[in-house]
Design a protein around this motif. Sequence first.
Motif, PDB file in Angstrom:
ATOM      1  N   SER A 187       0.833  -1.209   0.000  1.00 59.29           N
ATOM      2  CA  SER A 187       0.000   0.000   0.000  1.00 59.29           C
ATOM      3  C   SER A 187       0.864   1.255   0.000  1.00 59.29           C
ATOM      4  N   ILE A 188       2.054   1.152   0.594  1.00 53.85           N
ATOM      5  CA  ILE A 188       2.952   2.308   0.641  1.00 53.85           C
ATOM      6  C   ILE A 188       3.650   2.516  -0.691  1.00 53.85           C
ATOM      7  N   PHE A 189       4.119   1.422  -1.304  1.00 55.11           N
ATOM      8  CA  PHE A 189       4.889   1.635  -2.538  1.00 55.11           C
ATOM      9  C   PHE A 189       4.017   1.761  -3.793  1.00 55.11           C
ATOM     10  N   GLN A 190       2.697   1.783  -3.640  1.00 57.00           N
ATOM     11  CA  GLN A 190       1.840   2.056  -4.787  1.00 57.00           C
ATOM     12  C   GLN A 190       2.219   3.381  -5.455  1.00 57.00           C
ATOM     13  N   ILE A 191       2.495   4.383  -4.640  1.00 60.16           N
ATOM     14  CA  ILE A 191       2.756   5.733  -5.160  1.00 60.16           C
ATOM     15  C   ILE A 191       4.092   5.791  -5.881  1.00 60.16           C
ATOM     16  N   THR A 192       5.150   5.319  -5.228  1.00 62.13           N
ATOM     17  CA  THR A 192       6.476   5.412  -5.847  1.00 62.13           C
ATOM     18  C   THR A 192       6.600   4.474  -7.046  1.00 62.13           C
ATOM     19  N   ASP A 193       5.932   3.331  -6.993  1.00 61.39           N
ATOM     20  CA  ASP A 193       5.966   2.408  -8.131  1.00 61.39           C
ATOM     21  C   ASP A 193       5.323   3.050  -9.355  1.00 61.39           C
ATOM     22  N   ALA A 194       4.203   3.726  -9.149  1.00 55.12           N
ATOM     23  CA  ALA A 194       3.532   4.399 -10.258  1.00 55.12           C
ATOM     24  C   ALA A 194       4.394   5.509 -10.841  1.00 55.12           C
ATOM     25  N   LEU A 195       5.001   6.310  -9.975  1.00 53.99           N
ATOM     26  CA  LEU A 195       5.787   7.447 -10.454  1.00 53.99           C
ATOM     27  C   LEU A 195       7.040   6.998 -11.202  1.00 53.99           C
ATOM     28  N   GLN A 196       7.675   5.905 -10.734  1.00 50.63           N
ATOM     29  CA  GLN A 196       8.896   5.482 -11.409  1.00 50.63           C
ATOM     30  C   GLN A 196       8.605   4.947 -12.808  1.00 50.63           C
ATOM     31  N   VAL A 197       7.490   4.215 -12.985  1.00 49.96           N
ATOM     32  CA  VAL A 197       7.222   3.649 -14.302  1.00 49.96           C
ATOM     33  C   VAL A 197       6.743   4.726 -15.276  1.00 49.96           C
ATOM     34  N   VAL A 198       6.024   5.734 -14.797  1.00 50.92           N
ATOM     35  CA  VAL A 198       5.620   6.836 -15.672  1.00 50.92           C
ATOM     36  C   VAL A 198       6.831   7.668 -16.086  1.00 50.92           C
ATOM     37  N   ALA A 199       7.746   7.892 -15.154  1.00 49.65           N
ATOM     38  CA  ALA A 199       8.977   8.614 -15.493  1.00 49.65           C
ATOM     39  C   ALA A 199       9.776   7.854 -16.550  1.00 49.65           C
ATOM     40  N   LEU A 200       9.828   6.521 -16.421  1.00 50.09           N
ATOM     41  CA  LEU A 200      10.517   5.715 -17.434  1.00 50.09           C
ATOM     42  C   LEU A 200       9.846   5.861 -18.798  1.00 50.09           C
ATOM     43  N   GLY A 201       8.511   5.876 -18.821  1.00 51.66           N
ATOM     44  CA  GLY A 201       7.804   6.046 -20.082  1.00 51.66           C
ATOM     45  C   GLY A 201       8.116   7.378 -20.735  1.00 51.66           C
ATOM     46  N   ALA A 202       8.133   8.436 -19.935  1.00 49.38           N
ATOM     47  CA  ALA A 202       8.447   9.761 -20.472  1.00 49.38           C
ATOM     48  C   ALA A 202       9.877   9.810 -21.015  1.00 49.38           C
ATOM     49  N   LEU A 203      10.804   9.177 -20.308  1.00 50.34           N
ATOM     50  CA  LEU A 203      12.202   9.144 -20.759  1.00 50.34           C
ATOM     51  C   LEU A 203      12.357   8.330 -22.040  1.00 50.34           C
ATOM     52  N   ARG A 204      11.604   7.240 -22.163  1.00 51.86           N
ATOM     53  CA  ARG A 204      11.654   6.460 -23.406  1.00 51.86           C
ATOM     54  C   ARG A 204      11.092   7.281 -24.563  1.00 51.86           C
ATOM     55  N   GLY A 205      10.058   8.092 -24.289  1.00 47.89           N
ATOM     56  CA  GLY A 205       9.535   8.979 -25.317  1.00 47.89           C
ATOM     57  C   GLY A 205      10.587   9.953 -25.806  1.00 47.89           C
ATOM     58  N   LEU A 206      11.456  10.368 -24.893  1.00 49.97           N
ATOM     59  CA  LEU A 206      12.586  11.237 -25.254  1.00 49.97           C
ATOM     60  C   LEU A 206      13.721  10.459 -25.913  1.00 49.97           C
ATOM     61  N   GLN A 207      13.615   9.114 -25.921  1.00 57.09           N
ATOM     62  CA  GLN A 207      14.666   8.202 -26.369  1.00 57.09           C
ATOM     63  C   GLN A 207      15.925   8.365 -25.518  1.00 57.09           C
ATOM     64  N   ASP A 208      15.701   8.693 -24.248  1.00 53.96           N
ATOM     65  CA  ASP A 208      16.770   8.809 -23.257  1.00 53.96           C
ATOM     66  C   ASP A 208      16.737   7.534 -22.421  1.00 53.96           C
ATOM     67  N   VAL A 209      17.565   6.556 -22.763  1.00 53.92           N
ATOM     68  CA  VAL A 209      17.471   5.242 -22.121  1.00 53.92           C
ATOM     69  C   VAL A 209      18.742   4.798 -21.414  1.00 53.92           C
ATOM     70  N   ALA A 210      19.879   5.374 -21.743  1.00 54.10           N
ATOM     71  CA  ALA A 210      21.147   4.877 -21.184  1.00 54.10           C
ATOM     72  C   ALA A 210      21.264   5.171 -19.686  1.00 54.10           C
ATOM     73  N   VAL A 211      21.166   6.447 -19.314  1.00 55.62           N
ATOM     74  CA  VAL A 211      21.277   6.821 -17.898  1.00 55.62           C
ATOM     75  C   VAL A 211      20.170   6.195 -17.049  1.00 55.62           C
ATOM     76  N   PRO A 212      18.901   6.190 -17.510  1.00 53.61           N
ATOM     77  CA  PRO A 212      17.859   5.522 -16.726  1.00 53.61           C
ATOM     78  C   PRO A 212      18.145   4.046 -16.452  1.00 53.61           C
ATOM     79  N   THR A 213      18.866   3.386 -17.359  1.00 56.04           N
ATOM     80  CA  THR A 213      19.222   1.989 -17.125  1.00 56.04           C
ATOM     81  C   THR A 213      20.124   1.865 -15.903  1.00 56.04           C
ATOM     82  N   TYR A 214      21.096   2.757 -15.777  1.00 50.23           N
ATOM     83  CA  TYR A 214      21.979   2.739 -14.598  1.00 50.23           C
ATOM     84  C   TYR A 214      21.195   3.082 -13.327  1.00 50.23           C
ATOM     85  N   ILE A 215      20.255   4.009 -13.468  1.00 50.27           N
ATOM     86  CA  ILE A 215      19.445   4.389 -12.303  1.00 50.27           C
ATOM     87  C   ILE A 215      18.654   3.196 -11.783  1.00 50.27           C
ATOM     88  N   THR A 216      18.010   2.451 -12.691  1.00 51.88           N
ATOM     89  CA  THR A 216      17.232   1.298 -12.257  1.00 51.88           C
ATOM     90  C   THR A 216      18.116   0.214 -11.660  1.00 51.88           C
TER      91      THR A 216
END
Length: 460
Positions: free
Chosen positions: A372-401
Amino acid sequence: MLLSAYTKEFRYNLKLSYPVILGMVGHSLIGLFDNIMVGQLGTAELAAVSLGNSFVFIAMSLGIGFSTAITPLVAEADGENNKANVKAALKHGLVLCTILGIALFGILLFAKPLMYLMKQPDEVVELAQPYLDMVAFSLIPLIIFQAFKQFADGLSETRYAMYATFLAVFLNILINYLLIFGIWVFPEMGIMGASIGTLLSRIAMVVFMWWLLQHKQKFHDYVTHYNFKDLHATVIKKIMKLGFPSALQMFFEVAIFTAAIWLSGVLGKNPQAANQIALNLSSMTFMVATGLSVAAMIRVGNQKGKQAYLELRRIAKSVFLLAFVLSVGFALFFFLFRNELPKLYLDQNDLKNLKDNTEVLSIASQLLLVASIFQITDALQVVALGALRGLQDVAVPTYITMVSYWFIGFPISFYFGLYTDFGSQGIWFGLLAGLSSAALFLYLRFNYSSNKLIQTQTTA
């Protein structure tokens, strides 16, 4: 900027994302009904399905993650009104996804002996091995389907994959019912019946998806008259440059949840079964966030193609805000109903397994409190990844994950799960830490990358 500048985008964000959400929920429903039906056979069978799927989920994450490279390329080409590039992205993506699906199937077959080295209960391993064979083969049609899905998503047509998924859900439930329990003239096959249901439903899904696209004027020219001998190294390299980092991003996240399954197995079959229940429930709400992530990827990709970077940033933030609002609602739902939801999975009138079932329900309730607690952060991290993929910015996010899940999350899961009295709940403390770290750093990365585009355009 006024709040209304973001909230006015909610309607279109939901229009794009709701078919994806329903489609992903459909995928989860396949797992849900598998678990509910198999759970009637006993906790060992439920744990076996959990163990077998833990291998498949890792491979699936690589295939689905790789296929997401198709969406931003199609969305950008659509924003530029370049139809040739749209078709090239699909054609090359289909070839690469098919090859990857076959490779992942082969890897899973060779990986089966690892089950004996993972300190899992012997009865669980014996049941899981033949189940894995069939479900691993189903990865091939699933990943081919993903190529078609990501292509349609890139053209902002997200409902066709939803239709195909609904068909798969119906077929899976029907075949499961007939083959797990041996209804009518069909043999009673237990968990093997569930694996056959998964395979046949996924084959039907990809065939139906191709048929749908072929019969729609908007897609017809894109999905017919291929010349697969005419492949271009530049397009292949572009897809692979986006696809492999995206695959690794999804792999790092799925792998830590898979590690949670394995760590739970070390604690015993009941903690493993409880983990499966909590994981299945939390994955249902995660599909909503995944749908919003696709909306972010499509809309950011379109704006990137138009070079409208200020609009890109505003639209992305509107998706972040919508994800936050919905995830708070899911957090409250899990918190309030954490004791009731696990009861869907087990037969409480089964006196033979009453002790085991009671323990499973208690552990699952504790895990849902963390979920119930990580519902919020889980949602935000996957949406941020989607936005970054839209930018075709994938290298640095890979290290972050990688850092978030494996340098922060996993050590916490390992220590608190196996070396403290928290047990299964301690394992999920690590998941919470990893998801929260990823949400923070991925959002900061998007903020940096989008600002950089705006500054570069302004100074040009």
